[in-house]
Design an enzyme around this catalytic site. Structure first.
Site, PDB file in Angstrom:
ATOM      1  N   LYS A  42     -21.177   3.400  16.000  1.00  0.00           N
ATOM      2  CA  LYS A  42     -21.857   3.392  14.708  1.00  0.00           C
ATOM      3  C   LYS A  42     -22.911   2.293  14.670  1.00  0.00           C
ATOM      4  O   LYS A  42     -22.622   1.135  14.948  1.00  0.00           O
ATOM      5  CB  LYS A  42     -20.832   3.174  13.585  1.00  0.00           C
ATOM      6  CG  LYS A  42     -21.461   3.227  12.200  1.00  0.00           C
ATOM      7  CD  LYS A  42     -20.423   3.146  11.113  1.00  0.00           C
ATOM      8  CE  LYS A  42     -19.943   1.727  10.893  1.00  0.00           C
ATOM      9  NZ  LYS A  42     -19.211   1.592   9.613  1.00  0.00           N
ATOM     10  N   CYS A  92     -19.679  -3.464   6.766  1.00  0.00           N
ATOM     11  CA  CYS A  92     -20.280  -3.059   8.044  1.00  0.00           C
ATOM     12  C   CYS A  92     -21.663  -3.622   8.344  1.00  0.00           C
ATOM     13  O   CYS A  92     -21.855  -4.340   9.325  1.00  0.00           O
ATOM     14  CB  CYS A  92     -20.362  -1.542   8.089  1.00  0.00           C
ATOM     15  SG  CYS A  92     -18.848  -0.701   7.616  1.00  0.00           S
ATOM     16  N   SER A  94     -36.810  16.738  13.340  1.00  0.00           N
ATOM     17  CA  SER A  94     -37.501  16.926  14.609  1.00  0.00           C
ATOM     18  C   SER A  94     -38.280  15.679  15.016  1.00  0.00           C
ATOM     19  O   SER A  94     -38.725  15.566  16.160  1.00  0.00           O
ATOM     20  CB  SER A  94     -38.455  18.128  14.518  1.00  0.00           C
ATOM     21  OG  SER A  94     -39.526  17.868  13.613  1.00  0.00           O
ATOM     22  N   HIS A 109     -25.474   1.705  11.826  1.00  0.00           N
ATOM     23  CA  HIS A 109     -25.387   1.217  10.444  1.00  0.00           C
ATOM     24  C   HIS A 109     -26.285   0.014  10.147  1.00  0.00           C
ATOM     25  O   HIS A 109     -25.961  -0.829   9.314  1.00  0.00           O
ATOM     26  CB  HIS A 109     -23.926   0.893  10.075  1.00  0.00           C
ATOM     27  CG  HIS A 109     -23.612   1.264   8.658  1.00  0.00           C
ATOM     28  ND1 HIS A 109     -22.347   1.303   8.133  1.00  0.00           N
ATOM     29  CD2 HIS A 109     -24.434   1.636   7.636  1.00  0.00           C
ATOM     30  CE1 HIS A 109     -22.387   1.665   6.868  1.00  0.00           C
ATOM     31  NE2 HIS A 109     -23.644   1.874   6.549  1.00  0.00           N
ATOM     32  N   ASP A 124     -14.396  -1.513  13.212  1.00  0.00           N
ATOM     33  CA  ASP A 124     -14.336  -1.510  11.753  1.00  0.00           C
ATOM     34  C   ASP A 124     -12.895  -1.314  11.283  1.00  0.00           C
ATOM     35  O   ASP A 124     -12.152  -0.514  11.840  1.00  0.00           O
ATOM     36  CB  ASP A 124     -15.180  -0.365  11.200  1.00  0.00           C
ATOM     37  CG  ASP A 124     -16.653  -0.726  11.115  1.00  0.00           C
ATOM     38  OD1 ASP A 124     -16.977  -1.892  11.382  1.00  0.00           O
ATOM     39  OD2 ASP A 124     -17.461   0.157  10.803  1.00  0.00           O
ATOM     40  N   ASP A 125     -12.531  -2.019  10.246  1.00  0.00           N
ATOM     41  CA  ASP A 125     -11.238  -1.818   9.576  1.00  0.00           C
ATOM     42  C   ASP A 125     -10.040  -2.084  10.474  1.00  0.00           C
ATOM     43  O   ASP A 125      -8.965  -1.516  10.274  1.00  0.00           O
ATOM     44  CB  ASP A 125     -11.150  -0.397   8.994  1.00  0.00           C
ATOM     45  CG  ASP A 125     -12.292  -0.105   8.040  1.00  0.00           C
ATOM     46  OD1 ASP A 125     -12.702  -1.033   7.325  1.00  0.00           O
ATOM     47  OD2 ASP A 125     -12.778   1.033   7.999  1.00  0.00           O
TER      48      ASP A 125
END
Length: 216
Positions: free
Chosen positions: A104, A50, A138, A106, A9-10
């Site tokens: 990640k 993303c 949980s 996402h 990313d980025d």
């Protein structure tokens, strides 16, 4: 052959010194890969953020064919990949591959609320992100990497400015995200107030993900 796909990313076009000799970032390993392989200099995307990028890479479909027509998901949105959708991971498993994902996600997972109901999607993808203090951590997560073709997963549900601030291993959170995060933005970048596990820190995420990927 082994297949290793790295999505950063980025990462700007000019950040890698193999593309930009004046880059301020030293990238010797990626430069070596570039010198021994193929570099591309013309790229196009239907969305430069993303979630749709990940969806397109894993499924080969335009993200606009899903419910996500703008923006990105938050850390608690339900799965964006449809239950029976073929992904790169599920296709490779059919060919005998072992598959793993680190980092990640996402792309949404199904969380369970404290009242026992399924966490709904965010009303507006252009609005704020949810804190997640109404989630029962949980419960097993469904619809994530393990359910779309990956044998193993370790990472975070969304971006580091979105709750929950915790690691996820396969289909469970690593520990209980029961510590309320402050609103003074001292712990996280552009932090959205939410919940985190006791030992979770921003600077610890990259080393942890890297370690797991290398070990695998």
């Amino acid at each position: 052959p082994n297949i290793v796909f790295i999505l950063a990313d980025d990462l700007g076009y000019g950040d890698l010194s193999c593309y930009n000799r004046e880059s301020r970032i030293a990238t010797p390993n990626l430069d070596k890969l570039a010198s021994q392989g193929v570099r591309f200099t013309d790229a196009h995307t239907p969305s430069a953020v993303c979630s749709p990028t990940r969806y397109g890479l894993l499924t080969g479909r335009y993200a606009w064919r899903t419910r996500l027509t703008q923006g990105v998901l938050d850390g608690f949105d339900p799965p964006l990949i449809e239950k029976d959708q073929v992904t790169v991971a599920s296709f490779l498993k059919q060919q005998g591959y072992s598959t793993a994902c680190f980092g990640k996600w996402h792309l949404g997972m199904q969380w369970t609320m404290k009242n026992g109901s399924a966490m709904p999607q965010r009303p507006s993808y252009s609005g704020g992100f949810r804190p997640g203090d109404d989630v029962d951590y949980s419960h097993r997560l469904s619809g994530g990497p393990r359910d779309v073709g990956f044998d193993e997963y370790f990472g975070i549900s969304a971006s580091l400015d979105m709750s929950p601030y915790c690691f996820i291993e396969n289909d469970r959170t690593v520990g209980m995200p029961d510590v309320a995060t402050p609103e003074d933005k001292t712990l996280f970048m552009n932090q959205v107030p939410g919940v985190r596990t006791k030992d979770f820190t921003l600077e610890g995420v990259m080393p942890a993900i890297t370690s797991r990927a290398v070990r695998y």
